[in-house]
Design a protein around this motif. Sequence first.
Motif, PDB file in Angstrom:
ATOM      1  N   ALA A  79      16.143  59.320  12.615  1.00  0.00           N
ATOM      2  CA  ALA A  79      16.837  58.049  12.405  1.00  0.00           C
ATOM      3  C   ALA A  79      15.820  56.910  12.378  1.00  0.00           C
ATOM      4  O   ALA A  79      15.936  55.965  11.589  1.00  0.00           O
ATOM      5  CB  ALA A  79      17.856  57.831  13.520  1.00  0.00           C
ATOM      6  N   ARG A  80      14.795  57.030  13.234  1.00  0.00           N
ATOM      7  CA  ARG A  80      13.777  55.966  13.263  1.00  0.00           C
ATOM      8  C   ARG A  80      12.966  55.965  11.973  1.00  0.00           C
ATOM      9  O   ARG A  80      12.638  54.914  11.447  1.00  0.00           O
ATOM     10  CB  ARG A  80      12.875  56.143  14.485  1.00  0.00           C
ATOM     11  N   VAL A  81      12.647  57.176  11.478  1.00  0.00           N
ATOM     12  CA  VAL A  81      11.900  57.242  10.216  1.00  0.00           C
ATOM     13  C   VAL A  81      12.716  56.601   9.093  1.00  0.00           C
ATOM     14  O   VAL A  81      12.197  55.857   8.267  1.00  0.00           O
ATOM     15  CB  VAL A  81      11.557  58.709   9.869  1.00  0.00           C
ATOM     16  N   ARG A  82      14.029  56.872   9.096  1.00  0.00           N
ATOM     17  CA  ARG A  82      14.882  56.282   8.059  1.00  0.00           C
ATOM     18  C   ARG A  82      14.908  54.760   8.158  1.00  0.00           C
ATOM     19  O   ARG A  82      14.864  54.055   7.162  1.00  0.00           O
ATOM     20  CB  ARG A  82      16.304  56.837   8.186  1.00  0.00           C
ATOM     21  N   LEU A  83      14.965  54.260   9.426  1.00  0.00           N
ATOM     22  CA  LEU A  83      15.018  52.810   9.610  1.00  0.00           C
ATOM     23  C   LEU A  83      13.726  52.161   9.108  1.00  0.00           C
ATOM     24  O   LEU A  83      13.749  51.095   8.495  1.00  0.00           O
ATOM     25  CB  LEU A  83      15.237  52.490  11.099  1.00  0.00           C
ATOM     26  N   ARG A  84      12.587  52.830   9.355  1.00  0.00           N
ATOM     27  CA  ARG A  84      11.299  52.252   8.941  1.00  0.00           C
ATOM     28  C   ARG A  84      11.243  51.996   7.446  1.00  0.00           C
ATOM     29  O   ARG A  84      10.544  51.117   6.984  1.00  0.00           O
ATOM     30  CB  ARG A  84      10.166  53.221   9.300  1.00  0.00           C
ATOM     31  N   ARG A  85      11.987  52.813   6.705  1.00  0.00           N
ATOM     32  CA  ARG A  85      11.960  52.626   5.250  1.00  0.00           C
ATOM     33  C   ARG A  85      12.584  51.306   4.847  1.00  0.00           C
ATOM     34  O   ARG A  85      12.392  50.838   3.736  1.00  0.00           O
ATOM     35  CB  ARG A  85      12.719  53.777   4.564  1.00  0.00           C
ATOM     36  N   ARG A 103      -1.434  48.902  -8.056  1.00  0.00           N
ATOM     37  CA  ARG A 103      -0.069  49.186  -8.489  1.00  0.00           C
ATOM     38  C   ARG A 103       0.460  50.469  -7.838  1.00  0.00           C
ATOM     39  O   ARG A 103       1.597  50.509  -7.363  1.00  0.00           O
ATOM     40  CB  ARG A 103      -0.048  49.328 -10.012  1.00  0.00           C
ATOM     41  N   GLN A 104      -0.370  51.497  -7.793  1.00  0.00           N
ATOM     42  CA  GLN A 104       0.081  52.762  -7.189  1.00  0.00           C
ATOM     43  C   GLN A 104       0.338  52.588  -5.700  1.00  0.00           C
ATOM     44  O   GLN A 104       1.264  53.174  -5.138  1.00  0.00           O
ATOM     45  CB  GLN A 104      -0.969  53.845  -7.413  1.00  0.00           C
ATOM     46  N   ASN A 105      -0.501  51.755  -5.045  1.00  0.00           N
ATOM     47  CA  ASN A 105      -0.287  51.496  -3.629  1.00  0.00           C
ATOM     48  C   ASN A 105       1.076  50.855  -3.390  1.00  0.00           C
ATOM     49  O   ASN A 105       1.800  51.240  -2.481  1.00  0.00           O
ATOM     50  CB  ASN A 105      -1.389  50.565  -3.091  1.00  0.00           C
ATOM     51  N   VAL A 106       1.408  49.859  -4.220  1.00  0.00           N
ATOM     52  CA  VAL A 106       2.705  49.195  -4.053  1.00  0.00           C
ATOM     53  C   VAL A 106       3.830  50.182  -4.366  1.00  0.00           C
ATOM     54  O   VAL A 106       4.852  50.225  -3.682  1.00  0.00           O
ATOM     55  CB  VAL A 106       2.782  47.946  -4.958  1.00  0.00           C
ATOM     56  N   ALA A 107       3.617  51.029  -5.368  1.00  0.00           N
ATOM     57  CA  ALA A 107       4.652  51.988  -5.755  1.00  0.00           C
ATOM     58  C   ALA A 107       4.920  53.002  -4.644  1.00  0.00           C
ATOM     59  O   ALA A 107       6.007  53.581  -4.575  1.00  0.00           O
ATOM     60  CB  ALA A 107       4.257  52.699  -7.041  1.00  0.00           C
ATOM     61  N   MET A 108       3.910  53.228  -3.771  1.00  0.00           N
ATOM     62  CA  MET A 108       4.117  54.168  -2.657  1.00  0.00           C
ATOM     63  C   MET A 108       5.311  53.758  -1.800  1.00  0.00           C
ATOM     64  O   MET A 108       5.981  54.604  -1.218  1.00  0.00           O
ATOM     65  CB  MET A 108       2.870  54.220  -1.758  1.00  0.00           C
ATOM     66  N   ALA A 109       5.553  52.450  -1.707  1.00  0.00           N
ATOM     67  CA  ALA A 109       6.678  51.983  -0.894  1.00  0.00           C
ATOM     68  C   ALA A 109       8.002  52.323  -1.558  1.00  0.00           C
ATOM     69  O   ALA A 109       9.047  52.273  -0.920  1.00  0.00           O
ATOM     70  CB  ALA A 109       6.564  50.479  -0.674  1.00  0.00           C
ATOM     71  N   LEU A 110       7.944  52.653  -2.848  1.00  0.00           N
ATOM     72  CA  LEU A 110       9.184  52.910  -3.582  1.00  0.00           C
ATOM     73  C   LEU A 110       9.438  54.397  -3.790  1.00  0.00           C
ATOM     74  O   LEU A 110      10.491  54.797  -4.239  1.00  0.00           O
ATOM     75  CB  LEU A 110       9.123  52.207  -4.947  1.00  0.00           C
ATOM     76  N   GLU A 111       8.428  55.229  -3.485  1.00  0.00           N
ATOM     77  CA  GLU A 111       8.573  56.659  -3.756  1.00  0.00           C
ATOM     78  C   GLU A 111       9.579  57.322  -2.831  1.00  0.00           C
ATOM     79  O   GLU A 111       9.970  58.460  -3.045  1.00  0.00           O
ATOM     80  CB  GLU A 111       7.213  57.366  -3.626  1.00  0.00           C
ATOM     81  N   LEU A 112       9.963  56.621  -1.771  1.00  0.00           N
ATOM     82  CA  LEU A 112      10.952  57.199  -0.867  1.00  0.00           C
ATOM     83  C   LEU A 112      12.361  56.894  -1.343  1.00  0.00           C
ATOM     84  O   LEU A 112      13.327  57.312  -0.740  1.00  0.00           O
ATOM     85  CB  LEU A 112      10.746  56.644   0.541  1.00  0.00           C
ATOM     86  N   ASP A 113      12.466  56.127  -2.423  1.00  0.00           N
ATOM     87  CA  ASP A 113      13.773  55.751  -2.950  1.00  0.00           C
ATOM     88  C   ASP A 113      14.096  56.642  -4.139  1.00  0.00           C
ATOM     89  O   ASP A 113      13.505  56.505  -5.211  1.00  0.00           O
ATOM     90  CB  ASP A 113      13.717  54.277  -3.371  1.00  0.00           C
ATOM     91  N   GLY A 114      15.021  57.564  -3.934  1.00  0.00           N
ATOM     92  CA  GLY A 114      15.311  58.544  -4.965  1.00  0.00           C
ATOM     93  C   GLY A 114      16.005  57.976  -6.184  1.00  0.00           C
ATOM     94  O   GLY A 114      16.100  58.622  -7.214  1.00  0.00           O
ATOM     95  N   ALA A 115      16.479  56.707  -6.077  1.00  0.00           N
ATOM     96  CA  ALA A 115      17.245  56.151  -7.196  1.00  0.00           C
ATOM     97  C   ALA A 115      16.340  55.670  -8.316  1.00  0.00           C
ATOM     98  O   ALA A 115      16.801  55.413  -9.416  1.00  0.00           O
ATOM     99  CB  ALA A 115      18.118  54.992  -6.690  1.00  0.00           C
ATOM    100  N   LEU A 116      15.035  55.544  -8.051  1.00  0.00           N
ATOM    101  CA  LEU A 116      14.131  54.966  -9.046  1.00  0.00           C
ATOM    102  C   LEU A 116      13.350  56.045  -9.771  1.00  0.00           C
ATOM    103  O   LEU A 116      12.936  57.034  -9.176  1.00  0.00           O
ATOM    104  CB  LEU A 116      13.135  54.023  -8.354  1.00  0.00           C
ATOM    105  N   ALA A 154      -1.045  44.236   0.134  1.00  0.00           N
ATOM    106  CA  ALA A 154      -0.287  44.761   1.274  1.00  0.00           C
ATOM    107  C   ALA A 154       1.055  44.053   1.394  1.00  0.00           C
ATOM    108  O   ALA A 154       2.071  44.663   1.727  1.00  0.00           O
ATOM    109  CB  ALA A 154      -1.104  44.622   2.552  1.00  0.00           C
ATOM    110  N   ILE A 155       1.046  42.749   1.134  1.00  0.00           N
ATOM    111  CA  ILE A 155       2.301  41.996   1.185  1.00  0.00           C
ATOM    112  C   ILE A 155       3.241  42.477   0.082  1.00  0.00           C
ATOM    113  O   ILE A 155       4.438  42.705   0.306  1.00  0.00           O
ATOM    114  CB  ILE A 155       2.026  40.478   1.032  1.00  0.00           C
ATOM    115  N   ALA A 156       2.679  42.657  -1.100  1.00  0.00           N
ATOM    116  CA  ALA A 156       3.497  43.170  -2.210  1.00  0.00           C
ATOM    117  C   ALA A 156       4.093  44.519  -1.846  1.00  0.00           C
ATOM    118  O   ALA A 156       5.251  44.807  -2.128  1.00  0.00           O
ATOM    119  CB  ALA A 156       2.645  43.289  -3.473  1.00  0.00           C
ATOM    120  N   ARG A 157       3.288  45.365  -1.179  1.00  0.00           N
ATOM    121  CA  ARG A 157       3.776  46.689  -0.793  1.00  0.00           C
ATOM    122  C   ARG A 157       4.901  46.569   0.236  1.00  0.00           C
ATOM    123  O   ARG A 157       5.905  47.282   0.162  1.00  0.00           O
ATOM    124  CB  ARG A 157       2.631  47.521  -0.209  1.00  0.00           C
TER     125      ARG A 157
END
Lengths: 231, 420
Positions: A79-85, A103-116, A154-157
């Motif tokens: 549950a904590r891992v999910r909240l961190r996202r 760009r790939q670094n920022v995209a890493m924050a989005l790879e956990l989102d299956g909708a994209l 980092a802010i963008a990410r």
Amino acid sequence: MQAPVELREVSFAYGSGELRRLVLREVDLRVAPGEIVILTGPSGSGKTTLLTLIGALRAMQLGSARVLGQELLGASEAARVRLRRRIGFIFQNHNLLGFLTARQNVAMALELDGALSERERLARAGAMLEAVGLAGHAEKRPAQLSGGQRQRVAIARALAGAPGLILADEPTAALDKQTGQEVVRLLRDLAKGNGVPILLVTHDPRILDLADRIVAMEDGRIVHAALEQAR
Amino acid sequence: MNEIPAPAALLPWAPERTGEAAPAPGPERRAPGALAQLGLALRLAWRQLRADRARLATAIAGVMFACVLVFMQLGFKGALFDSATNLLQALRADLFLWHPLTEASFRPERMPRSRAHQALADPDVAQSIPVYLTQVTLRNPETGTKRAVQVIGFDAAAGALRFPGIEQVAGALTRPDTFAFDLRSRPEFGPVARLFRERGPFPIELNGREMELVGLVEIGPSFGADGNVVMSEVNFRRVFERRPSNIDLVAIQLRPGAEPAAVQARLRALLPGDVAVLTHAELVQKERRYWEEGTPIGFIFLFGSVMGLVVGMVIVYQILFADIAGHLSEYATLKAMGYSDGYLARVVLGAALILAVVGFLPGFLLCLFLYDFVAGATFLPLVMTTERALGVFLLIFGMCFAAGLLAVRKLRDANPADMF
């Protein structure tokens, strides 16, 4: 509306038995939607521990903490891992992956989102980099960027995943005065535009004026909460 | 350089820009499917490996090293066991009799000749011929040096014992003091086959006696002997002064349509305990087992293979470990961003498996070349089989996987709570 962060009588101790050391004593804290709160205090006052608890990076011990609607006391690791996202983190050091482009670094924050899809992720990452003023640097690796530029990546990410809360720890520590102020101002403007609250730990007096509220901590307690007048 | 865009930049999907409502802050998101996650983890692993070329090259070299070592060890082992059984492999007959105490063909235990005649009592046995085996020296006709050669003495005209070339020389072998030479013998015996083709029959010294070479057969060298020589039973007994009653092997030919297993069972019941009745496959298997189990050869090659795998595993582990240890804060950041421990473990294991594949392929190609090269230089039958290629790939895969599992433990040190 429910507050994004609501702490009640949160206590926390490191170690056990003889070595037990209490670092947080019954802390109450509430962050309103869109509010920018700066946590200050001498080192050892417990502000970083508080930040890691709110960020679900540590397990709670005592008290109650609701973050983005999730009660953290007794929350499972999953549950904590999910909240961190749903939280954007900005660290003292940028902690970008050196082998990926900005760009790939920022995209890493989005790879956990299956909708994209991959294309949507890269497009959104590019838009984020544009928003932090790095439009021409998207394909550069962190080593090719200056300190201020890296912190902006980092802010963008941190913002890319449209988080409900941003937690930052000394984001200006590695930057000079000018760059530091610009970076935090940028962070504030971006967050304000979306109504995302920010909880920022800092020693840096130069950025205190950017906060809506300053919370001072000492010896595990909140000693002074000053409400800044709207600028 | 740290220029800030003049108007306070807005998020790309900010309501001020798009006129729509902002996305609800921090909704619970659907996680990507397991397969998509695996793909992304593999891609991240590959990007990380690719970033440090020197380290990647070291890792590939390590996997290749293990790969080549295992392939060569297995190749040598297979080739030696194959060549060890070459003699018996080449001798074809429906059934064989030999002494139960015989362990290998180069050191046969003798048995009474009468057993060959007794086997004829079975109605399905068409022929039962005695075979004599011994090892003597053959003088190289060109250089004059002597070398050990395997001699097989039997009635070639009977047709019970078959191998390539025997029918053509059977007639000539009935003359006194004649023999046929195995053209696949090692080259140390001199250009015997070439000389024979050029000038026909010529005399060669065998066991200190001048004999006439009258033909060529095909058998192949084995562990026990570098070459083979075939002669008639009569010549054998005269040249080596063997008492005819002591024979080494019996080759049995069955009548057409006879069931070998049934005849084998009947012969076992019929004959006394001083002979074993074996099919060709059993005979070869028995000989192979002697070399595999009765000698340290199998163990030596197994040991070499295991050492190769251990060294390869240590190299891969070191590379993966260094990658994690050098990027602890980045891994911790990923954990803070909501990547689970399991996801990061898959990244590390993915890196290990990528190394297995990119290290195996060049290693395999190198081994194809080495097999050819070594086979040409040593006359050992080194052949790459699909089973061996697959087996070694699985071994390398397992090796890398084990290295990855060991390295994954280091991920525990990446604690996002320490990042602040």
